[in-house]
Design an enzyme around this catalytic site. Structure first.
Site, PDB file in Angstrom:
ATOM      1  N   GLY A  55      30.611  27.866 -25.328  1.00 55.63           N
ATOM      2  CA  GLY A  55      30.302  28.969 -24.419  1.00 55.63           C
ATOM      3  C   GLY A  55      28.824  29.021 -24.106  1.00 55.63           C
ATOM      4  CB  CYS A  82      29.589  23.821 -28.564  1.00 56.41           C
ATOM      5  SG  CYS A  82      27.912  23.869 -27.872  1.00 56.41           S
ATOM      6  CE1 TYR A  83      28.134  32.223 -28.882  1.00 53.31           C
ATOM      7  CE2 TYR A  83      30.517  32.361 -29.168  1.00 53.31           C
ATOM      8  CZ  TYR A  83      29.270  32.968 -29.129  1.00 53.31           C
ATOM      9  OH  TYR A  83      29.166  34.331 -29.335  1.00 53.31           O
ATOM     10  CG  HIS A 169      31.144  19.951 -25.776  1.00 55.28           C
ATOM     11  ND1 HIS A 169      31.858  21.119 -25.619  1.00 55.28           N
ATOM     12  CD2 HIS A 169      29.829  20.303 -25.784  1.00 55.28           C
ATOM     13  CE1 HIS A 169      31.016  22.138 -25.526  1.00 55.28           C
ATOM     14  NE2 HIS A 169      29.776  21.670 -25.624  1.00 55.28           N
ATOM     15  CD  GLU A 171      35.274  19.805 -25.218  1.00 53.62           C
ATOM     16  OE1 GLU A 171      34.594  20.784 -24.863  1.00 53.62           O
ATOM     17  OE2 GLU A 171      35.257  19.359 -26.388  1.00 53.62           O
ATOM     18  CG  ASP A 228      50.950  25.221  -7.160  1.00 53.32           C
ATOM     19  OD1 ASP A 228      51.080  24.141  -7.754  1.00 53.32           O
ATOM     20  OD2 ASP A 228      49.844  25.712  -6.880  1.00 53.32           O
ATOM     21  CE  LYS A 370      48.319  21.731  -6.815  1.00 56.93           C
ATOM     22  NZ  LYS A 370      48.622  22.990  -6.121  1.00 56.93           N
TER      23      LYS A 370
END
Length: 514
Positions: A55, A82-83, A169, A171, A228, A370
């Site tokens: 964050g 991280c945060y 991170h 990810e 969608d 998506k």
């Protein structure tokens, strides 16, 4: 899904959605929750693991977002990123300090291979850092699991409690072996099964829709023809058949031939109860003389709701309204500072209906990204031409016509855009392009055609590469493709004599022109 999913508490990181995607790629279901989700809620839902995201805040700030400290008493593995790592340290009364130098970008760390997170990973690897504060010393019961030259505690662990934390991170693609680190957390620490599949999702969704709707109730769906709403229509139709009523509002701002495509697919091929409302003249009249982009959007939104409501009232036995809400829309409804966000894209769904229309919502895709929605559509046998189509703005071509919108200018842009789509679809990497389209500018230019002077419209071409539309770069299209597009538009679309190519990135520009 009990005890086989990962809860991600969102503290506002730009990478939070990426964490969820990386986990789902391992066939483990993940869900992003507000940072202040209570321990009681998590205890009831029993995730296999809890991730505290990164964050933008500092744990030193007076109003910095905090998690419920009782989540560390649930006997559920926790991973702070991280945060999330600094917050973990703060919960256990460890010292967090402002770093002597901010770490941003690639950093080399040295890891302890004895740590389960780093099993079968090289002792030195390059990771992606993005922080100013850092943990000075691990809390009691924790030990250092990785270090860097400027960060003494680049990772820490408390293996007895299954608590782990990373200052970097895992990810992002910039971190070497990031996927392996997350896999170690999922499968070696959280003991996830890795059996979450789209086929299972379809079965569960259809069963859920049947339970919610019951044996006699009916459902209304505002069908746009986009991915969608089309996938939602397919799911609900399979669950309740003719008790689904699809309302397609033709506002005259669609792509060329889109109204016929929708009617052919959903009515003729899929056998759905489709109601096509021709409201073109109504929308053109409301937009007459309007040039301000925001006024256009508001007028279109207002008229759409009015038309939809008029039709919805005809279905007096319908208690339910289905919507194509997807996960990014849901995530935008809360933010890491508490309270609902005001940034939901209103054109995604039917909102603001009159008070006499009391519907219960059905949103079967609200937990999917998506690409996962497209995967559902493919599993259900929907046409790939529909599923692979590029995103299209809610207000339609109105935001691609700069200046006044009328039937003549819509037809001109439809014809130009048709040539763009036909030529772009010939490219071998067409599916990798996020969006490509034509824009009609509010200016004329001088030209020469057949030895005669012309003074006609200018058309711009926009093509961008993106992952999530938050940022985008203009596509480096082959010159031959651009040449064919220009040649075809100028020669085949009467009223346009000049074509230009937009080479602006987002930011500072936006993808759409209005």
């Amino acid at each position: 899904m009990t005890n086989n999913w990962i809860a991600i508490l969102d503290f506002g990181s730009q990478y939070t959605q990426l964490i969820a995607r990386r986990i789902r790629e391992q066939q483990v279901y993940s869900e992003i929750l507000p940072y202040n989700t209570t321990a009681a809620t998590l205890r009831e839902r029993q995730p296999a693991g809890i991730i505290l995201s990164g964050g933008p805040n500092s744990v030193f700030a007076e109003n910095s977002p905090l998690c419920d400290p009782k989540i560390f008493d649930l006997n559920i593995p926790v991973l702070g990123i991280c945060y999330g790592m600094q917050l973990t340290a703060r919960v256990f009364d460890a010292a967090v300090k402002a770093g002597t130098s901010r770490e941003y970008g690639h950093t080399t760390i040295t890891v302890k291979p004895s740590c389960k997170l780093f099993e079968n990973i090289p002792e030195q690897l390059t990771v992606w850092m993005s922080h100013g504060d850092q943990v000075a010393e691990p809390p009691p019961g924790f030990e250092i699991a990785a270090t860097s030259k400027t960060c003494a505690v680049a990772a820490m662990r408390n293996p007895a409690k299954f608590f782990y934390a990373l200052q970097f991170h895992p990810e992002v693609v910039h971190t070497q072996h990031g996927t392996e680190i997350l896999r170690n957390y999922l499968f070696k620490i959280c003991k996830c099964a890795g059996d979450w599949k789209i086929a299972s999702f379809i079965e569960e969704s259809i069963a859920s829709i049947k339970r919610q709707v019951g044996e006699e109730n009916e459902v209304i769906l505002g069908l746009s023809g986009g991915v969608d709403s089309s996938v939602v229509a397919a799911l609900i139709h399979r669950a309740i058949d003719k008790r689904l009523h699809c309302i397609f509002v033709d506002h005259g701002l669609l792509r060329y031939g889109e109204d016929k495509q929708v009617k052919e697919l959903f009515e003729a091929k899929l056998g759905m109860d489709l109601h096509v409302i021709d409201a073109r003249e109504r929308f053109y009249a409301a937009l007459k003389g309007v040039t301000d982009p925001e006024r256009k959007r508001k007028i279109i939104g207002h008229e759409f709701i009015e038309v939809f409501a008029e039709q919805a009232r005809k279905f007096r036995d319908s208690r339910f309204l289905a919507q194509g809400t997807i996960y990014p829309d849901v995530i935008e409804s809360f933010n890491p500072h508490g309270g609902p966000s005001e940034t939901i894209k209103s054109h995604h769904n039917v909102g603001g209906l009159p008070p006499d229309l009391h519907f219960e919502l059905i949103e079967p895709l609200r937990e999917l990204f998506k690409d996962e929605v497209r995967a559902v559509g493919r599993e259900m046998g929907l046409d790939s031409q529909l599923l692979d189509r590029q995103p299209f703005p809610g207000p339609g071509l109105a935001v691609r016509i700069l200046g006044e919108v009328n039937a003549e200018r819509v037809n001109l842009l439809q014809q130009a855009d048709l040539r763009v789509q036909e030529e772009m679809s010939k490219l071998p990497d067409y599916k990798d392009i996020w969006q490509s389209f034509a824009i009609l500018l509010p200016i004329n230019s001088v030209g020469v055609m057949g030895d005669q002077r012309t003074y006609e419209n200018v058309c711009a071409i926009r093509s961008v590469d993106s992952i999530d539309a938050m940022t985008a770069d203009w596509s480096r299209l082959p010159w031959e493709t651009l040449a064919r597009i220009s040649n075809r538009i100028i020669n085949e679309v009467r009223g346009i004599n000049r074509v230009v190519y937009d080479i602006s990135s987002k930011p500072p520009a936006t993808i759409e022109w209005e």
